[in-house]
Design an enzyme around this catalytic site. Structure first.
Site, mmCIF file in Angstrom:
data_model
loop_
_atom_site.group_PDB
_atom_site.id
_atom_site.type_symbol
_atom_site.label_atom_id
_atom_site.label_comp_id
_atom_site.label_asym_id
_atom_site.label_seq_id
_atom_site.Cartn_x
_atom_site.Cartn_y
_atom_site.Cartn_z
ATOM 1 N N LYS A 203 0.845 -1.203 0.000
ATOM 2 C CA LYS A 203 0.000 0.000 0.000
ATOM 3 C C LYS A 203 0.877 1.248 0.000
ATOM 4 O O LYS A 203 1.744 1.416 0.853
ATOM 5 C CB LYS A 203 -0.857 0.024 1.260
ATOM 6 C CG LYS A 203 -2.228 -0.571 1.044
ATOM 7 C CD LYS A 203 -2.931 -0.666 2.344
ATOM 8 C CE LYS A 203 -4.171 0.170 2.373
ATOM 9 N NZ LYS A 203 -4.911 -0.065 3.633
HETATM 10 C C1 E4P Z 1 -8.228 0.386 3.686
HETATM 11 O O1 E4P Z 1 -7.437 -0.138 2.981
HETATM 12 C C2 E4P Z 1 -7.889 1.237 4.830
HETATM 13 O O2 E4P Z 1 -6.938 0.588 5.618
HETATM 14 C C3 E4P Z 1 -9.051 1.535 5.707
HETATM 15 O O3 E4P Z 1 -10.259 1.263 5.134
HETATM 16 C C4 E4P Z 1 -8.906 2.867 6.331
HETATM 17 O O4 E4P Z 1 -9.957 3.223 7.105
HETATM 18 P P1 E4P Z 1 -10.161 3.048 8.644
HETATM 19 O O5 E4P Z 1 -8.892 2.563 9.266
HETATM 20 O O6 E4P Z 1 -10.531 4.403 9.111
HETATM 21 O O7 E4P Z 1 -11.274 2.070 8.763
#
Ligand code: E4P
Length: 226
Positions: free
Chosen positions: A94
């Site tokens: 990522k």
């Molecule tokens: C997705 O890949 C992200 O890690 C995620 O959805 C981020 O959002 P959150 O941690 O606020 O749920």
């Protein structure tokens, strides 16, 4: 539409996989912190869980692992991405959607390291992920809705652009917070949703289901012979 679990907690991953068959996992630095483990320990534990469950292979069960968010240059990002991706064939790296991030993701994809372009909040950002052939793009829904923005129209536009342009990058509707968003994304033809365990579990519930169970229990108890 596939369901990914947004978590780095092994007990949650195991429960979601065994109860309703999630198709992959997404993590971020917050999820790693919430696992209570060091970064390397948390991701190694996930890699071992993959082996124990015979899920080796990125197409079988992709796991997104985010790079150190402090890294600022494409060179630094590439170096760390390669190290993380070498740990497990299921790992997708990522990378934040900014100039250096997109540059790094493009070079990594050219070298066979699969990427998930994340922290995406506009269709023009998502287009870049498609153009560089990232494996995934992660537009965040919950964060936009928290700031009062509409995400249905936004995601409809994004899905249409991807169809129109024929991008192979798969769209992960991320930071999904409720069952309505899950259903909306399915209706729009989104490839994947990712959400936390409690979001999925709440989405399986409905007060009428409980009401109906009460009615049927009562009928069962008043049936001759029971
Ligand atoms: C997705 O890949 C992200 O890690 C995620 O959805 C981020 O959002 P959150 O941690 O606020 O749920």
């Amino acid at each position: 539409m596939r369901f990914f679990l947004d978590s780095a907690k092994l007990d949650e991953i195991d429960k979601a996989y065994k109860c309703y068959g999630i198709d992959g996992v997404t993590t971020n630095p917050k999820h790693i912190m919430n696992s209570g483990k060091e970064f390397m320990v948390a991701i190694t534990d996930i890699a071992n869980w993959i082996k124990d469950n015979h899920l080796e292979g990125m197409d079988k069960f992709p796991v997104s692992v985010e790079i150190n968010p402090h890294l600022e240059t494409a060179e630094e990002i590439i170096q760390q991405a390669k190290k993380i991706s070498a740990l497990c064939e299921n790992f997708v790296i990522k990378i934040p959607c900014n100039l250096e991030g997109v540059k790094a993701a493009k070079l990594l994809e050219e070298q066979g390291v699969r990427t998930n372009v994340t922290l995406v909040f506009s269709p023009s950002q998502a287009i870049q992920a498609g153009r560089i052939h990232a494996k995934f793009v992660s537009p965040f829904l919950g964060w936009k809705e928290n700031s009062g923005e509409d995400t249905y129209a936004y995601m409809a536009q994004l899905v249409n652009i991807y169809k129109e342009k024929g991008y192979e990058t798969e769209i992960i509707a991320a930071a999904v917070r409720n069952g309505k968003q899950i259903a909306d994304m399915a209706e729009l033809g989104c490839d994947i949703v990712t959400a936390g365990l409690s979001v999925y579990e709440e989405s399986f519930k409905h007060p009428f289901t409980n009401y109906g169970l009460g009615v049927f229990c009562d009928a069962w108890d008043h049936t001759k012979g029971n």
